[in-house]
Scaffold this motif. Sequence first.
Motif, mmCIF file in Angstrom:
data_model
loop_
_atom_site.group_PDB
_atom_site.id
_atom_site.type_symbol
_atom_site.label_atom_id
_atom_site.label_comp_id
_atom_site.label_asym_id
_atom_site.label_seq_id
_atom_site.Cartn_x
_atom_site.Cartn_y
_atom_site.Cartn_z
ATOM 1 N N TYR A 192 0.817 -1.209 0.000
ATOM 2 C CA TYR A 192 0.000 0.000 0.000
ATOM 3 C C TYR A 192 0.860 1.274 0.000
ATOM 4 O O TYR A 192 0.584 2.223 0.726
ATOM 5 N N ASP A 193 1.889 1.236 -0.846
ATOM 6 C CA ASP A 193 2.724 2.425 -0.999
ATOM 7 C C ASP A 193 2.771 2.888 -2.452
ATOM 8 O O ASP A 193 3.544 3.766 -2.805
ATOM 9 N N SER A 194 1.934 2.294 -3.288
ATOM 10 C CA SER A 194 1.886 2.652 -4.704
ATOM 11 C C SER A 194 0.567 2.179 -5.297
ATOM 12 O O SER A 194 0.198 1.013 -5.141
ATOM 13 N N LEU A 200 -9.756 -4.970 -8.210
ATOM 14 C CA LEU A 200 -8.971 -4.421 -7.101
ATOM 15 C C LEU A 200 -9.610 -4.767 -5.758
ATOM 16 O O LEU A 200 -8.909 -5.075 -4.790
ATOM 17 N N SER A 201 -10.919 -4.733 -5.704
ATOM 18 C CA SER A 201 -11.601 -5.030 -4.443
ATOM 19 C C SER A 201 -11.332 -6.457 -4.001
ATOM 20 O O SER A 201 -11.126 -6.727 -2.808
ATOM 21 N N GLU A 202 -11.336 -7.387 -4.942
ATOM 22 C CA GLU A 202 -11.062 -8.789 -4.613
ATOM 23 C C GLU A 202 -9.632 -8.964 -4.133
ATOM 24 O O GLU A 202 -9.368 -9.703 -3.171
ATOM 25 N N LEU A 203 -8.714 -8.269 -4.783
ATOM 26 C CA LEU A 203 -7.305 -8.317 -4.379
ATOM 27 C C LEU A 203 -7.132 -7.823 -2.948
ATOM 28 O O LEU A 203 -6.463 -8.464 -2.128
ATOM 29 N N CYS A 204 -7.744 -6.696 -2.646
ATOM 30 C CA CYS A 204 -7.554 -6.069 -1.339
ATOM 31 C C CYS A 204 -8.259 -6.831 -0.231
ATOM 32 O O CYS A 204 -7.733 -6.942 0.885
ATOM 33 N N ALA A 218 -8.434 0.881 -0.260
ATOM 34 C CA ALA A 218 -7.047 0.567 -0.595
ATOM 35 C C ALA A 218 -6.346 1.780 -1.191
ATOM 36 O O ALA A 218 -5.195 2.092 -0.844
ATOM 37 N N PHE A 219 -7.035 2.482 -2.088
ATOM 38 C CA PHE A 219 -6.447 3.683 -2.678
ATOM 39 C C PHE A 219 -6.248 4.761 -1.607
ATOM 40 O O PHE A 219 -5.249 5.489 -1.612
ATOM 41 N N GLY A 220 -7.191 4.857 -0.686
ATOM 42 C CA GLY A 220 -7.042 5.818 0.403
ATOM 43 C C GLY A 220 -5.858 5.498 1.295
ATOM 44 O O GLY A 220 -5.166 6.407 1.778
ATOM 45 N N ILE A 238 -2.734 6.797 -0.390
ATOM 46 C CA ILE A 238 -2.621 8.255 -0.235
ATOM 47 C C ILE A 238 -2.183 8.612 1.178
ATOM 48 O O ILE A 238 -1.310 9.471 1.383
ATOM 49 N N ALA A 239 -2.772 7.953 2.175
ATOM 50 C CA ALA A 239 -2.402 8.233 3.566
ATOM 51 C C ALA A 239 -0.944 7.884 3.834
ATOM 52 O O ALA A 239 -0.258 8.586 4.586
ATOM 53 N N ASN A 240 -0.466 6.806 3.227
ATOM 54 C CA ASN A 240 0.907 6.358 3.472
ATOM 55 C C ASN A 240 1.954 7.179 2.724
ATOM 56 O O ASN A 240 3.093 7.298 3.183
#
Length: 293
Positions: free
Chosen positions: A4-6, A21-25, A152-154, A157-159
């Motif tokens: 979760y850094d890219s 992406l949702s299934e991956l996360c 996951a995208f959030g 961004i937070a990281n």
Amino acid sequence: MLRYDSIQSLIDAAERDGIRLSELCLRDQAEELEKPEEELYARMEESFDVMCESVRKGSTAGLRSTSGLTGGEGERMLRYAEERRGGLCGSFLTRALGRALSVSNCNAAMGRIVATPTAGSCGILPGCLVSMYEDRDIPKREVVMSIFTAGAFGMVIANTASIAGASGGCQAECGSASGMAAAALVELSGGTPTQCGYALGMAIVNQLGLVCDPVAGLVEIPCIKRNASGVMIAFSSADMALSGIDLKIPVDECIAAMKAVGDSMAPALKETALGGLAASPTGIRLRKQVFGK
């Protein structure tokens, strides 16, 4: 485990495995937390239920914020959608705006909300997703799953940048929320992981430099109205991505640019209520009205 850094690394992993992406996360979080996927899905479904309830509570006629500065914006917009056949934006988008305003009204009235990613931007994701669920008849499971993509995208961004107005301005709050919502909308519309990334980036670049200037230091003026604008940006970004328009600047570079812009902002424009609209004559008067001289 995912880092979760890219954003691009998440996209690459999903496309490599041929899944959303949702299934991956969801799979990754289940492994990391050592919990069954269905248990984590159930917790996310509860969050979506809270979003739906926040729309209902926030659209209650007569609801006012604790400060008394705001209230009724969501209810008026939803009523306008019915009375004026959707107004200029059409029924679907106008109701989405009304739902976003309603959740922000619920927040200002000390109601229960889901911070997505913050309380100040809490209306954007619900405004988009509750509308897809209630007006477009998207199955609830698909809507709930799309929140994993948004989350996951959030997290990225937070990281790597910020989701806090105090460190990055409102671009970090409403900008991030719009991007998260845009990515979820793309997935719900059958878009690819790459298009989800494009939608996130487009939403962010359209809010670069947005300052955080809450009048009286309260998450009401102009924050509530920015949630409605964030919904429009989310839908337009999702549609651009789905149409085949690409981002041009890689999404992770867009996030890095947002961080650089936030770092260069004056402190007065980062949630201190010392600049922007908060420092206007009316902003100062309203602060005195709430807190006294």
